[in-house]
Motif scaffolding. Structure first.
Motif, PDB file in Angstrom:
ATOM      1  N   SER A  46       3.261   2.163   3.769  1.00  0.00           N
ATOM      2  CA  SER A  46       2.689   0.835   4.064  1.00  0.00           C
ATOM      3  C   SER A  46       1.214   0.965   4.427  1.00  0.00           C
ATOM      4  O   SER A  46       0.399   0.146   4.000  1.00  0.00           O
ATOM      5  CB  SER A  46       3.475   0.143   5.184  1.00  0.00           C
ATOM      6  OG  SER A  46       3.236   0.740   6.431  1.00  0.00           O
ATOM      7  N   GLU A  47       0.855   1.997   5.177  1.00  0.00           N
ATOM      8  CA  GLU A  47      -0.553   2.129   5.576  1.00  0.00           C
ATOM      9  C   GLU A  47      -1.447   2.454   4.378  1.00  0.00           C
ATOM     10  O   GLU A  47      -2.578   1.993   4.301  1.00  0.00           O
ATOM     11  CB  GLU A  47      -0.715   3.176   6.685  1.00  0.00           C
ATOM     12  CG  GLU A  47      -0.087   2.776   8.018  1.00  0.00           C
ATOM     13  CD  GLU A  47      -0.686   1.501   8.634  1.00  0.00           C
ATOM     14  OE1 GLU A  47      -1.742   1.046   8.170  1.00  0.00           O
ATOM     15  OE2 GLU A  47      -0.071   0.963   9.562  1.00  0.00           O
ATOM     16  N   GLN A  62      -6.436  -1.439   1.471  1.00  0.00           N
ATOM     17  CA  GLN A  62      -7.365  -2.369   0.820  1.00  0.00           C
ATOM     18  C   GLN A  62      -6.655  -3.562   0.177  1.00  0.00           C
ATOM     19  O   GLN A  62      -7.212  -4.201  -0.693  1.00  0.00           O
ATOM     20  CB  GLN A  62      -8.182  -1.628  -0.248  1.00  0.00           C
ATOM     21  CG  GLN A  62      -9.355  -0.854   0.345  1.00  0.00           C
ATOM     22  CD  GLN A  62      -9.640   0.427  -0.413  1.00  0.00           C
ATOM     23  OE1 GLN A  62      -8.729   1.164  -0.785  1.00  0.00           O
ATOM     24  NE2 GLN A  62     -10.896   0.701  -0.652  1.00  0.00           N
ATOM     25  N   THR A  63      -5.428  -3.837   0.627  1.00  0.00           N
ATOM     26  CA  THR A  63      -4.645  -4.915   0.013  1.00  0.00           C
ATOM     27  C   THR A  63      -4.034  -5.781   1.113  1.00  0.00           C
ATOM     28  O   THR A  63      -3.526  -5.242   2.100  1.00  0.00           O
ATOM     29  CB  THR A  63      -3.527  -4.308  -0.864  1.00  0.00           C
ATOM     30  OG1 THR A  63      -4.104  -3.364  -1.760  1.00  0.00           O
ATOM     31  CG2 THR A  63      -2.818  -5.379  -1.673  1.00  0.00           C
ATOM     32  N   PRO A  64      -4.059  -7.118   0.961  1.00  0.00           N
ATOM     33  CA  PRO A  64      -3.517  -7.994   2.009  1.00  0.00           C
ATOM     34  C   PRO A  64      -2.010  -7.851   2.190  1.00  0.00           C
ATOM     35  O   PRO A  64      -1.283  -7.503   1.250  1.00  0.00           O
ATOM     36  CB  PRO A  64      -3.860  -9.412   1.505  1.00  0.00           C
ATOM     37  CG  PRO A  64      -4.854  -9.240   0.421  1.00  0.00           C
ATOM     38  CD  PRO A  64      -4.691  -7.869  -0.139  1.00  0.00           C
ATOM     39  N   VAL A  65      -1.558  -8.165   3.407  1.00  0.00           N
ATOM     40  CA  VAL A  65      -0.152  -8.021   3.801  1.00  0.00           C
ATOM     41  C   VAL A  65       0.802  -8.691   2.806  1.00  0.00           C
ATOM     42  O   VAL A  65       1.804  -8.100   2.392  1.00  0.00           O
ATOM     43  CB  VAL A  65       0.041  -8.631   5.213  1.00  0.00           C
ATOM     44  CG1 VAL A  65       1.518  -8.825   5.536  1.00  0.00           C
ATOM     45  CG2 VAL A  65      -0.622  -7.759   6.253  1.00  0.00           C
ATOM     46  N   PRO A 111       6.315  -7.096  -0.903  1.00  0.00           N
ATOM     47  CA  PRO A 111       7.284  -6.883  -1.994  1.00  0.00           C
ATOM     48  C   PRO A 111       7.146  -5.522  -2.667  1.00  0.00           C
ATOM     49  O   PRO A 111       8.136  -4.876  -3.031  1.00  0.00           O
ATOM     50  CB  PRO A 111       6.976  -8.016  -2.978  1.00  0.00           C
ATOM     51  CG  PRO A 111       5.672  -8.603  -2.565  1.00  0.00           C
ATOM     52  CD  PRO A 111       5.441  -8.235  -1.143  1.00  0.00           C
ATOM     53  N   ARG A 112       5.912  -5.058  -2.837  1.00  0.00           N
ATOM     54  CA  ARG A 112       5.702  -3.764  -3.498  1.00  0.00           C
ATOM     55  C   ARG A 112       6.240  -2.629  -2.627  1.00  0.00           C
ATOM     56  O   ARG A 112       6.830  -1.666  -3.120  1.00  0.00           O
ATOM     57  CB  ARG A 112       4.186  -3.580  -3.757  1.00  0.00           C
ATOM     58  CG  ARG A 112       3.823  -2.455  -4.646  1.00  0.00           C
ATOM     59  CD  ARG A 112       4.313  -2.598  -6.084  1.00  0.00           C
ATOM     60  NE  ARG A 112       3.680  -3.707  -6.763  1.00  0.00           N
ATOM     61  CZ  ARG A 112       4.336  -4.696  -7.375  1.00  0.00           C
ATOM     62  NH1 ARG A 112       5.654  -4.722  -7.390  1.00  0.00           N
ATOM     63  NH2 ARG A 112       3.695  -5.675  -7.967  1.00  0.00           N
ATOM     64  N   LEU A 113       6.063  -2.739  -1.326  1.00  0.00           N
ATOM     65  CA  LEU A 113       6.559  -1.718  -0.397  1.00  0.00           C
ATOM     66  C   LEU A 113       8.087  -1.625  -0.471  1.00  0.00           C
ATOM     67  O   LEU A 113       8.646  -0.523  -0.510  1.00  0.00           O
ATOM     68  CB  LEU A 113       6.126  -2.068   1.034  1.00  0.00           C
ATOM     69  CG  LEU A 113       6.641  -1.140   2.133  1.00  0.00           C
ATOM     70  CD1 LEU A 113       5.995   0.238   2.022  1.00  0.00           C
ATOM     71  CD2 LEU A 113       6.352  -1.738   3.516  1.00  0.00           C
ATOM     72  N   ARG A 150      -0.506  -3.688  -9.578  1.00  0.00           N
ATOM     73  CA  ARG A 150      -1.834  -4.287  -9.427  1.00  0.00           C
ATOM     74  C   ARG A 150      -2.253  -4.422  -7.966  1.00  0.00           C
ATOM     75  O   ARG A 150      -2.916  -5.387  -7.588  1.00  0.00           O
ATOM     76  CB  ARG A 150      -1.860  -5.621 -10.145  1.00  0.00           C
ATOM     77  CG  ARG A 150      -1.628  -5.394 -11.638  1.00  0.00           C
ATOM     78  CD  ARG A 150      -1.460  -6.640 -12.393  1.00  0.00           C
ATOM     79  NE  ARG A 150      -2.740  -7.334 -12.543  1.00  0.00           N
ATOM     80  CZ  ARG A 150      -2.878  -8.453 -13.239  1.00  0.00           C
ATOM     81  NH1 ARG A 150      -1.844  -8.988 -13.835  1.00  0.00           N
ATOM     82  NH2 ARG A 150      -4.052  -9.023 -13.349  1.00  0.00           N
ATOM     83  N   LEU A 151      -1.903  -3.437  -7.155  1.00  0.00           N
ATOM     84  CA  LEU A 151      -2.334  -3.460  -5.759  1.00  0.00           C
ATOM     85  C   LEU A 151      -3.824  -3.147  -5.633  1.00  0.00           C
ATOM     86  O   LEU A 151      -4.432  -3.392  -4.603  1.00  0.00           O
ATOM     87  CB  LEU A 151      -1.539  -2.449  -4.927  1.00  0.00           C
ATOM     88  CG  LEU A 151      -0.087  -2.822  -4.610  1.00  0.00           C
ATOM     89  CD1 LEU A 151       0.612  -1.680  -3.896  1.00  0.00           C
ATOM     90  CD2 LEU A 151      -0.021  -4.083  -3.754  1.00  0.00           C
TER      91      LEU A 151
END
Ligand code: SF4
Length: 287
Positions: free
Chosen positions: A31-32, A37-40, A45-47, A74-75
């Motif tokens: 997650s970190e 560089q990507t919003p929560v 969903p990707r996590l 596309r993160l």
């Protein structure tokens, strides 16, 4: 001030998955990386997909790095996917498959910088270490230093200021770390701080001074995405992600009209290890 932030956070924070006490250290690390560089909202969903597919570092280490780049989708800033894969290999080979808890050991992993190392130590293992991200920097600048913007990074000073806020009890310190990040993200925002809802409003140096305009050096700003080499790199990677087989050069050539810029982006991707040349075309890295 740190105790008040801890109490405010404990009284009702957003139920983010990586804040749950039983969330695995590997999940915190993944997650970190994603949150760098990507919003929560785009990370959650990707996590979940990522951890369902690779529930341990060894699971990710067992697949080619290109699979990590493909799943990153596309993160953005896809070098993070390569680094995360390399970190999973290092954790598997050097740490028996267990994410280390020591800040220096975490810092030795690929792609792990001062923020990520401390975030994992604090949130996965409960260590009493200062965690300083962009939101914490803004709260510190305003509440403690009395200036409206944090300006360029002052890492050592900001770590010391945050450490001074942390309660002695590690469990409370964890709440202060998470709470200061949350405060900067949801209340002390860059454009419109909601001081009426702020738990430390009466102790805030910037507010007490009457919100003086910021006159210091500006933090470096990101260049626009549209038309940038980043956009070209993104288009190439999207094409390679959608294809299991190598993509020939003539198909890559159709992705962008400026041939020089396309070539520069392609060479950059190869140099970064995000793209390999092989079997008559370009593909995500297999080794
Ligand atoms: S009082 Fe306002 S400016 Fe100061 S820390 Fe709180 S939200 Fe930020």
């Amino acid at each position: 001030m740190g105790e008040r932030i801890a109490s405010w956070f404990a009284a009702g924070h957003r139920p983010l998955p990586w804040r749950a006490p039983d969330f695995p250290a590997w999940g915190v690390l993944v997650s970190e990386f994603m949150l760098q560089q990507t919003p929560v909202a785009r990370v959650i969903p990707r996590l979940e997909e990522w951890l369902a597919r690779w529930p341990t570092p060894a699971d990710l280490a067992a697949v080619p790095p290109g699979e990590a780049v493909r799943a990153w989708d596309r993160l953005g800033y896809p070098r993070r996917a390569l680094n995360l894969h390399a970190a999973s290999v290092a954790i598997t080979e050097r740490h028996g498959g267990i994410v280390p808890s020591d800040v220096d050991e975490l810092l030795a992993l690929p792609g792990v910088g001062p923020y990520t190392a401390r975030a994992v130590a604090a949130f996965a293992y409960g260590s009493r270490v200062p965690v300083v991200d962009v939101n914490v920097r803004r709260v510190l600048a305003r509440a403690v230093r009395g200036v409206g913007e944090p300006g360029p990074a002052r890492t050592n000073e900001e770590h010391a200021l945050t450490e001074a806020l942390l309660p002695a009890d590690p469990a409370r310190a964890r709440l202060t770390n998470a709470g200061t990040m949350e405060l900067g993200q949801t209340v002390c925002t860059a454009r419109a701080p909601r001081c009426d809802s702020c738990p430390i409003a009466d102790a805030c140096a910037w507010r007490a001074a009457g919100y003086p305009a910021y006159t210091g050096p500006a933090a470096p700003r990101q260049k626009p995405y549209a038309g940038s080499d980043r956009e070209v790199r993104g288009r190439i990677l999207r094409e390679l992600r959608a294809n299991e087989l190598p993509v020939p050069r003539d198909r890559i050539a159709q992705l962008w009209t400026d041939a020089d810029q396309l070539e520069r982006a392609l060479r950059g991707l190869v140099a970064d290890g995000l793209v390999e040349i092989g079997d008559g075309g370009f593909r995500l890295p297999m080794h």
